[in-house]
Design an enzyme around this catalytic site. Sequence first.
Site, PDB file in Angstrom:
ATOM      1  N   TYR B 128       1.060  -0.955  -0.275  1.00 35.84           N
ATOM      2  CA  TYR B 128      -0.207  -0.243  -0.264  1.00 35.84           C
ATOM      3  C   TYR B 128       1.366   1.543   0.172  1.00 35.84           C
ATOM      4  CZ  TYR B 128      -3.774  -2.012   1.149  1.00 35.84           C
ATOM      5  OH  TYR B 128      -5.641  -3.223   1.127  1.00 35.84           O
ATOM      6  N   TYR B 167      -1.103  -9.862   0.437  1.00 42.94           N
ATOM      7  CA  TYR B 167       0.015  -9.208   1.619  1.00 42.94           C
ATOM      8  C   TYR B 167      -0.176 -10.055   2.736  1.00 42.94           C
ATOM      9  CZ  TYR B 167      -3.963  -6.114   2.334  1.00 42.94           C
ATOM     10  OH  TYR B 167      -4.798  -5.261   3.265  1.00 42.94           O
ATOM     11  N   ARG B 177      -3.617 -11.895   3.388  1.00 44.87           N
ATOM     12  CA  ARG B 177      -5.256 -11.395   2.824  1.00 44.87           C
ATOM     13  C   ARG B 177      -4.819 -12.202   1.552  1.00 44.87           C
ATOM     14  NH1 ARG B 177      -7.791  -7.580   4.290  1.00 44.87           N
ATOM     15  NH2 ARG B 177      -9.379  -9.166   3.720  1.00 44.87           N
ATOM     16  N   HIS B 182     -10.994  -2.554  -0.966  1.00 50.88           N
ATOM     17  CA  HIS B 182     -11.585  -1.911  -0.708  1.00 50.88           C
ATOM     18  C   HIS B 182     -12.301  -0.492  -1.000  1.00 50.88           C
ATOM     19  CE1 HIS B 182      -8.984  -3.246   3.115  1.00 50.88           C
ATOM     20  NE2 HIS B 182      -7.741  -3.475   2.669  1.00 50.88           N
TER      21      HIS B 182
HETATM   22 FE   LIG Z   1      -6.091  -4.492   3.126  1.00 53.64          FE
END
Ligand SMILES: [Fe+2]
Lengths: 208, 262
Positions: B128, B167, B177, B182
Amino acid sequence: MPQSLGYLKETASQTAGPYVHIGLIPHQAGFDIFQNNFGNMLAGAETEGEHIAIEGQVLDGTGTPVRDALIEIWQANTNGRYNHPADHQKKAVDPNFRGWGRTGADFQTGIYTFETVKPGAVIGRHTRMMAPHINFWIVSRGINIGLHTRMYFDDETEANAADPVLNLIEQQERRSTLFAKRSKRDGKTIYRFDIVLQGDNETIFFDV
Amino acid sequence: MNVRQQFSDRESEPVHEPFLPAVHPIEFFQRDRDMHPPAYAPGYKTSVTRSPRRALLSLQNSLSEITGPVFGQNDIGLLDNDLIRNYAKSGDPIGERIIVHGQVLDENRKPVPHTLVEFWQANAAGRYRHKNDTYLAPIDPNFGGCGRALTDENGYYYFRTIKPGPYPWRNYVNSWRPAHIHFSIFGSGFAQRLITQMYFEGDPLIRICPIVHTCPDEAAIDRLIAPLDVNASVPMDTLAYRFDIVLRGRRSTLFENRLEGN
Ligand SMILES: [Fe+2]
């Protein structure tokens, strides 16, 4: 099997996660991408009403600030009118006030702030007036479904006593979890509103 | 007690006055809490101290819940729904080019038009662009990882992006995950506010993800998984996934609405 009613089911909630800031307030994630950003300033200089700041922390069950929380608020204007087509009260909309804002808790201190105006009273169910209040919605890592609560104003003693929602709360002492405390700092009116996710002083959350 | 009385601001109105849906809008269906993840879901460890333990106070909707912020095209920019271009500095980001598209509907199967849909995600390597993300996978200099769109009059939205990578995260020692995007959706009233995650068809990590399985309802989990939509793909260019989103419906008042010709 009987016939199916054919309703769809709501999409299930999933946590906003630790990186919610990227999507909703990218500045706080550490970068600049959109021309227009949403933020915590609901009221500008032209907005009518008593200008106030709201600040507080979201606290977890151990009393630790939730430093990655994201908070949204939704409120009526100073006349007690929501800027939404479903609000047909005969009160003026303020063109300089949408009534919605969002912010993240500070990564170091966990403090969140909003700059807004104090809302007026809004009609409730069965035509009973609701005391001035601001609707809160809190999401974060570890919160599986957004939490709805309301902030009321501790100086609105009479209106609060008659408020139909506060009066739903059976345990008198729990009502105070929804009251923000008024104070003055550098000539500015500040309401402090902490949200306790869990424990003895757990904030009242609503199933709306 | 009819809906008109509930929301009327004119106490003296005669009760035989016809109900006008546009004047007195109506509340939302009760949320099915058995289908949503509970606040306390110990398999997702962070939820343990962040979960309210007292019962939520049930609140019949008032104006405060049936209204919500209204957004328009002025709130968003032209590139906001193109994550391949909205942060490109020196070229396109690395990864699989995909389109994600779908319809926002309510539980009555009615499209939700002109509503704001926001989305954010990791890059192709599972990293991210966020100051708190310390995963060793690289940042992509050409990828921001967020965007937004308004649904059209039929509730449709679409955006173009790079398929996110899985990740690792600190839950169990070896938790990963599944690839996901999202989503944040508004609807037309604040009680419809929703944040969720979209997963990709065929991802074996879905089955073992503690966050996915905070959701106690297998059918509800299936509805979070976007199928590959070959028909919506752009040949020689971009694959597509379809993700429809359902928000709470508004109660219909059978007699009154029918009388008004709705
Ligand atoms: Fe996430």
